[in-house]
Design a protein around this motif. Structure first.
Motif, PDB file in Angstrom:
ATOM      1  N   ARG B  80       0.772  -1.284  -0.151  1.00  0.00           N
ATOM      2  CA  ARG B  80       0.138  -0.153  -0.123  1.00  0.00           C
ATOM      3  C   ARG B  80       0.938   1.520  -0.123  1.00  0.00           C
ATOM      4  NH1 ARG B  80      -4.828  -1.549   4.244  1.00  0.00           N
ATOM      5  NH2 ARG B  80      -5.684  -2.946   2.651  1.00  0.00           N
ATOM      6  N   ARG B  81       2.066   0.963  -0.194  1.00  0.00           N
ATOM      7  CA  ARG B  81       3.130   2.314  -0.425  1.00  0.00           C
ATOM      8  C   ARG B  81       3.017   3.058   0.977  1.00  0.00           C
ATOM      9  NH1 ARG B  81       2.518  -0.675  -4.275  1.00  0.00           N
ATOM     10  NH2 ARG B  81       2.717   0.198  -6.488  1.00  0.00           N
ATOM     11  N   LYS B  82       2.930   2.387   2.021  1.00  0.00           N
ATOM     12  CA  LYS B  82       2.965   3.096   3.374  1.00  0.00           C
ATOM     13  C   LYS B  82       4.240   3.054   3.873  1.00  0.00           C
ATOM     14  CE  LYS B  82      -1.732   2.874   5.276  1.00  0.00           C
ATOM     15  NZ  LYS B  82      -2.535   2.194   6.143  1.00  0.00           N
ATOM     16  N   ALA B  83       5.158   2.208   3.567  1.00  0.00           N
ATOM     17  CA  ALA B  83       6.446   2.278   4.405  1.00  0.00           C
ATOM     18  C   ALA B  83       7.345   1.364   3.108  1.00  0.00           C
ATOM     19  CB  ALA B  83       6.533   1.668   5.428  1.00  0.00           C
ATOM     20  N   VAL B  84       8.647   1.995   3.181  1.00  0.00           N
ATOM     21  CA  VAL B  84       9.711   0.868   2.478  1.00  0.00           C
ATOM     22  C   VAL B  84       9.752  -0.074   3.581  1.00  0.00           C
ATOM     23  CG1 VAL B  84      12.065   0.721   1.832  1.00  0.00           C
ATOM     24  CG2 VAL B  84      10.714   3.111   1.426  1.00  0.00           C
ATOM     25  N   VAL B  85       9.988  -1.473   3.249  1.00  0.00           N
ATOM     26  CA  VAL B  85      10.169  -2.476   4.216  1.00  0.00           C
ATOM     27  C   VAL B  85      11.286  -3.192   3.933  1.00  0.00           C
ATOM     28  CG1 VAL B  85       9.384  -4.943   4.779  1.00  0.00           C
ATOM     29  CG2 VAL B  85       7.761  -3.001   4.732  1.00  0.00           C
ATOM     30  N   THR B  86      12.397  -3.324   4.818  1.00  0.00           N
ATOM     31  CA  THR B  86      13.470  -3.840   4.942  1.00  0.00           C
ATOM     32  C   THR B  86      13.437  -5.081   5.650  1.00  0.00           C
ATOM     33  OG1 THR B  86      14.165  -2.527   6.875  1.00  0.00           O
ATOM     34  CG2 THR B  86      14.883  -1.755   4.706  1.00  0.00           C
ATOM     35  N   THR B  87      14.074  -6.335   5.214  1.00  0.00           N
ATOM     36  CA  THR B  87      14.284  -7.286   5.858  1.00  0.00           C
ATOM     37  C   THR B  87      15.393  -8.157   5.555  1.00  0.00           C
ATOM     38  OG1 THR B  87      12.719  -9.106   6.937  1.00  0.00           O
ATOM     39  CG2 THR B  87      12.765  -8.777   4.635  1.00  0.00           C
ATOM     40  N   PHE B  88      15.371  -9.560   6.180  1.00  0.00           N
ATOM     41  CA  PHE B  88      16.816 -10.169   5.673  1.00  0.00           C
ATOM     42  C   PHE B  88      16.071 -11.398   4.537  1.00  0.00           C
ATOM     43  CE2 PHE B  88      17.193  -9.796  10.165  1.00  0.00           C
ATOM     44  CZ  PHE B  88      18.652  -8.930  10.299  1.00  0.00           C
ATOM     45  N   GLY B  89      17.133 -11.496   3.678  1.00  0.00           N
ATOM     46  CA  GLY B  89      16.925 -12.151   2.296  1.00  0.00           C
ATOM     47  C   GLY B  89      15.913 -13.509   2.505  1.00  0.00           C
ATOM     48  N   ASP B  90      16.189 -14.325   3.559  1.00  0.00           N
ATOM     49  CA  ASP B  90      15.158 -15.424   3.740  1.00  0.00           C
ATOM     50  C   ASP B  90      13.743 -15.311   3.979  1.00  0.00           C
ATOM     51  OD1 ASP B  90      17.454 -16.922   3.571  1.00  0.00           O
ATOM     52  OD2 ASP B  90      17.010 -18.274   5.520  1.00  0.00           O
ATOM     53  N   TYR B 115      21.407  -6.670   4.887  1.00  0.00           N
ATOM     54  CA  TYR B 115      22.431  -7.773   5.689  1.00  0.00           C
ATOM     55  C   TYR B 115      22.582  -7.585   7.063  1.00  0.00           C
ATOM     56  CZ  TYR B 115      27.138  -9.431   7.499  1.00  0.00           C
ATOM     57  OH  TYR B 115      27.836  -9.861   8.296  1.00  0.00           O
ATOM     58  N   SER B 116      22.155  -6.063   7.548  1.00  0.00           N
ATOM     59  CA  SER B 116      22.380  -5.797   8.868  1.00  0.00           C
ATOM     60  C   SER B 116      21.124  -4.646   9.043  1.00  0.00           C
ATOM     61  CB  SER B 116      23.611  -5.407   9.184  1.00  0.00           C
ATOM     62  OG  SER B 116      23.523  -4.615  10.461  1.00  0.00           O
ATOM     63  N   VAL B 117      20.580  -4.712  10.427  1.00  0.00           N
ATOM     64  CA  VAL B 117      19.681  -3.601  10.673  1.00  0.00           C
ATOM     65  C   VAL B 117      20.056  -2.276  10.386  1.00  0.00           C
ATOM     66  CG1 VAL B 117      19.956  -3.866  13.306  1.00  0.00           C
ATOM     67  CG2 VAL B 117      17.898  -2.983  12.550  1.00  0.00           C
ATOM     68  N   SER B 118      21.527  -2.482  10.862  1.00  0.00           N
ATOM     69  CA  SER B 118      22.257  -0.990  10.447  1.00  0.00           C
ATOM     70  C   SER B 118      22.025  -0.576   9.109  1.00  0.00           C
ATOM     71  CB  SER B 118      23.665  -1.107  10.967  1.00  0.00           C
ATOM     72  OG  SER B 118      23.819  -1.732  12.024  1.00  0.00           O
ATOM     73  N   ASP B 119      22.179  -1.377   8.256  1.00  0.00           N
ATOM     74  CA  ASP B 119      21.930  -0.616   6.832  1.00  0.00           C
ATOM     75  C   ASP B 119      20.511  -0.270   6.707  1.00  0.00           C
ATOM     76  OD1 ASP B 119      24.331  -2.082   6.375  1.00  0.00           O
ATOM     77  OD2 ASP B 119      23.428  -3.835   5.376  1.00  0.00           O
ATOM     78  N   ALA B 120      19.536  -0.750   7.401  1.00  0.00           N
ATOM     79  CA  ALA B 120      18.189  -0.297   7.184  1.00  0.00           C
ATOM     80  C   ALA B 120      18.021   1.129   7.807  1.00  0.00           C
ATOM     81  CB  ALA B 120      17.125  -1.184   7.926  1.00  0.00           C
ATOM     82  N   VAL B 121      18.626   1.438   8.759  1.00  0.00           N
ATOM     83  CA  VAL B 121      18.781   2.511   9.575  1.00  0.00           C
ATOM     84  C   VAL B 121      19.433   3.602   8.741  1.00  0.00           C
ATOM     85  CG1 VAL B 121      19.616   3.962  11.469  1.00  0.00           C
ATOM     86  CG2 VAL B 121      18.689   1.662  11.971  1.00  0.00           C
ATOM     87  N   GLN B 122      20.431   2.990   7.988  1.00  0.00           N
ATOM     88  CA  GLN B 122      21.193   4.291   7.308  1.00  0.00           C
ATOM     89  C   GLN B 122      20.400   4.810   6.084  1.00  0.00           C
ATOM     90  OE1 GLN B 122      24.894   2.983   6.098  1.00  0.00           O
ATOM     91  NE2 GLN B 122      25.861   2.942   7.863  1.00  0.00           N
ATOM     92  N   MET B 123      19.459   3.630   5.552  1.00  0.00           N
ATOM     93  CA  MET B 123      18.636   3.978   4.472  1.00  0.00           C
ATOM     94  C   MET B 123      17.696   5.241   4.728  1.00  0.00           C
ATOM     95  SD  MET B 123      18.054   0.203   2.746  1.00  0.00           S
ATOM     96  CE  MET B 123      19.340  -0.627   1.884  1.00  0.00           C
ATOM     97  N   ALA B 124      17.205   4.893   5.892  1.00  0.00           N
ATOM     98  CA  ALA B 124      15.993   5.767   6.617  1.00  0.00           C
ATOM     99  C   ALA B 124      16.696   7.045   6.671  1.00  0.00           C
ATOM    100  CB  ALA B 124      15.542   5.093   7.831  1.00  0.00           C
ATOM    101  N   ARG B 125      17.885   7.045   6.983  1.00  0.00           N
ATOM    102  CA  ARG B 125      18.460   8.499   7.125  1.00  0.00           C
ATOM    103  C   ARG B 125      18.744   9.311   5.891  1.00  0.00           C
ATOM    104  NH1 ARG B 125      22.225   7.135  11.522  1.00  0.00           N
ATOM    105  NH2 ARG B 125      20.724   7.483  13.366  1.00  0.00           N
ATOM    106  N   ALA B 126      19.059   8.356   4.928  1.00  0.00           N
ATOM    107  CA  ALA B 126      19.373   9.034   3.592  1.00  0.00           C
ATOM    108  C   ALA B 126      17.995   9.231   2.947  1.00  0.00           C
ATOM    109  CB  ALA B 126      20.272   7.984   2.828  1.00  0.00           C
ATOM    110  N   GLU B 127      17.125   8.854   3.226  1.00  0.00           N
ATOM    111  CA  GLU B 127      15.762   9.066   2.649  1.00  0.00           C
ATOM    112  C   GLU B 127      14.849   9.626   3.465  1.00  0.00           C
ATOM    113  OE1 GLU B 127      14.998   6.027  -0.624  1.00  0.00           O
ATOM    114  OE2 GLU B 127      16.785   5.241   0.311  1.00  0.00           O
TER     115      GLU B 127
END
Ligand code: SF4
Lengths: 79, 358
Positions: B80-90, B115-127
């Protein structure tokens, strides 16, 4: 990447809360924010899970377990 | 350094010791870790053990036990385009009750593997103009990372959807349900966090040996040998065979982070049911970063197990994957029906991958 997998990584360089680690020949960044950093040295092994070190690996412990088994085997072969 | 733990002579010697000490009594030993199952299957350890010593896989795959309704809830946020969802590949291809994250992505949702939750935080910070929800699943091994990120203070547009689960309550549940288990091989990586001591109340309450083991062949066989030895000598203690990484008190920094951010709650395990006190809910103090509160999505309860899938029995160690009529026919890693066939930690996926070796 399986969620629960952790792999041993060798510490190459420590830079504050982050470290460069080598996992199976590949270098990666890992966070040290979840482990005790005092006394941690380059060349030591840590378990890495999703980009974080979660435990230091005690090489002495690893060696002594192997030694015990090797001794059992050697003693039997000598019999 | 650690190759010695794969030394075939040592492993065979340890396995023959298991046979000697087990005698003719039947043993049923359970592990609760996808990596243990991988190691046991990959190195053919079951074949080295005597027929009367059975090692069964329990609910050790976090992706497999995440309820379908929780997958749906997160997939919907993306679709529903409410959020970007990040998660692990599996997690991507695991079917929910209605949809998977891969389907949400195919429908145009922004789903990203990290790969890591830290990557997700960085993405959120950048966007900063987008909402980010990290689908945070896993046992005690994975929860501390999300906890640490919340403590450090992520940007306002970042929240986690916690599906984290605790392993000891599940072990207790299994022992209490009369599954006929003689002892547990405790999960090595979870144990680095919670410590060997965490299992003591369970071992003494149920009178079953609980042995912490690493993942190399010699580690696993040593763990089995320890359990067999304990049972025949009438002991039921917690023993640590993974002393190179696990301490009695565990990782206190990680445990501190977990209890600061999460509080225990009842939690639904897909294919199994609700297990008391086995979940980790984000505490009120971090409400702003709790996706369940922030986006009004709950999604507990309904497991939505696909028709005909025997994952429930597989997860409880009651059935081997080969016992499921869909195994290798309607259900394969390329076209998985149930969650146990999707994740690389799933018992069915592991069995399928190595079945030719068997
Ligand atoms: S083979 Fe497929 S359908 Fe059968 S239990 Fe395993 S995952 Fe479920």
């Amino acid at each position: 990447m399986p969620v629960c997998l952790a792999v041993p990584g060798k510490i190459i360089r420590i830079d504050g809360e982050m470290a460069e680690v080598e996992i199976g020949g590949i270098r990666r960044e890992a966070s040290l924010s979840l482990i005790q950093r005092e006394g941690l040295k380059e060349g030591e092994y840590v378990l890495i899970h999703t980009g974080f070190a979660i435990a230091k690996i005690d090489e002495g412990e690893a060696r002594s377990i192997l030694e015990t088994w090797r001794e059992i085997l050697a003693a039997e072969r000598a019999d | 350094m650690f190759v010695g733990f794969r030394d075939r002579d040592l492993v065979r010697r340890a396995a023959s010791e298991v046979a000697k000490r087990a005698g003719s009594r039947g043993f049923r030993i359970m592990h609760v870790c996808g990596t243990h199952e991988w190691s046991i299957t990959h190195f053919g350890l079951r074949e080295m053990l005597p027929a009367n010593v059975k090692v069964v896989a329990g609910p050790g795959c976090p992706v497999c036990v995440t309820p379908g309704a929780e997958i749906d809830a997160v997939a919907e946020l993306a679709a529903r385009r409410k959020a970007v969802v990040t998660t692990f590949g599996d997690v991507l291809r695991v079917p929910g009750a209605r949809s998977s994250l891969a389907e949400a992505k195919a429908a145009g949702g922004d789903v990203r593997v990290v790969y890591s939750v830290s990557d997700a935080v960085q993405m959120a910070r950048a966007e900063p103009e987008k909402e980010f929800v990290h689908f945070s699943i896993g046992f005690e091994t994975t929860a501390p990372m999300s906890a640490v990120e919340l403590i450090k203070g992520p940007p306002k547009n970042f929240s986690i959807y916690s599906s984290h689960k605790l392993i000891p309550p599940a072990m207790e549940f299994l022992l209490g349900s009369g599954a006929g288990i003689d002892g547990f091989i405790c999960p090595g990586h979870v144990s680095t966090i919670i410590g060997a001591r965490a299992y003591e109340p369970i071992a003494s309450k149920y009178g079953k040996p609980m042995v912490i083991s690493g993942f190399e062949p010699l580690d696993v066989i040593s763990g089995i040998l320890n359990i067999v030895t304990q049972v025949v000598s009438g002991r039921a203690a917690v023993d640590n065979e993974y002393t190179r990484a696990v301490r009695a008190e565990g990782n206190e920094i990680a445990m501190g982070a977990i209890s600061k951010v999460f509080e225990p709650c009842d939690s639904f395990w897909r294919g199994i049911g609700t297990i008391r006190g086995s979940g980790m809910r984000v505490r009120g103090t971090y409400r702003e970063h709790d996706a369940r509160a922030r986006h009004g999505v709950e999604g507990g309860g309904d497991e939505g197990m696909p028709e005909g899938c025997g994952c429930g029995d597989v997860l409880l160690g009651r059935m081997e994957p080969e016992g499921c009529p869909l195994f290798g026919k309607a259900c394969t890693p390329a076209r998985p029906v149930g969650p146990c066939m999707v994740s690389s930690e799933g018992t069915c996926a592991i069995a399928f991958k190595y079945r030719k070796v068997r």
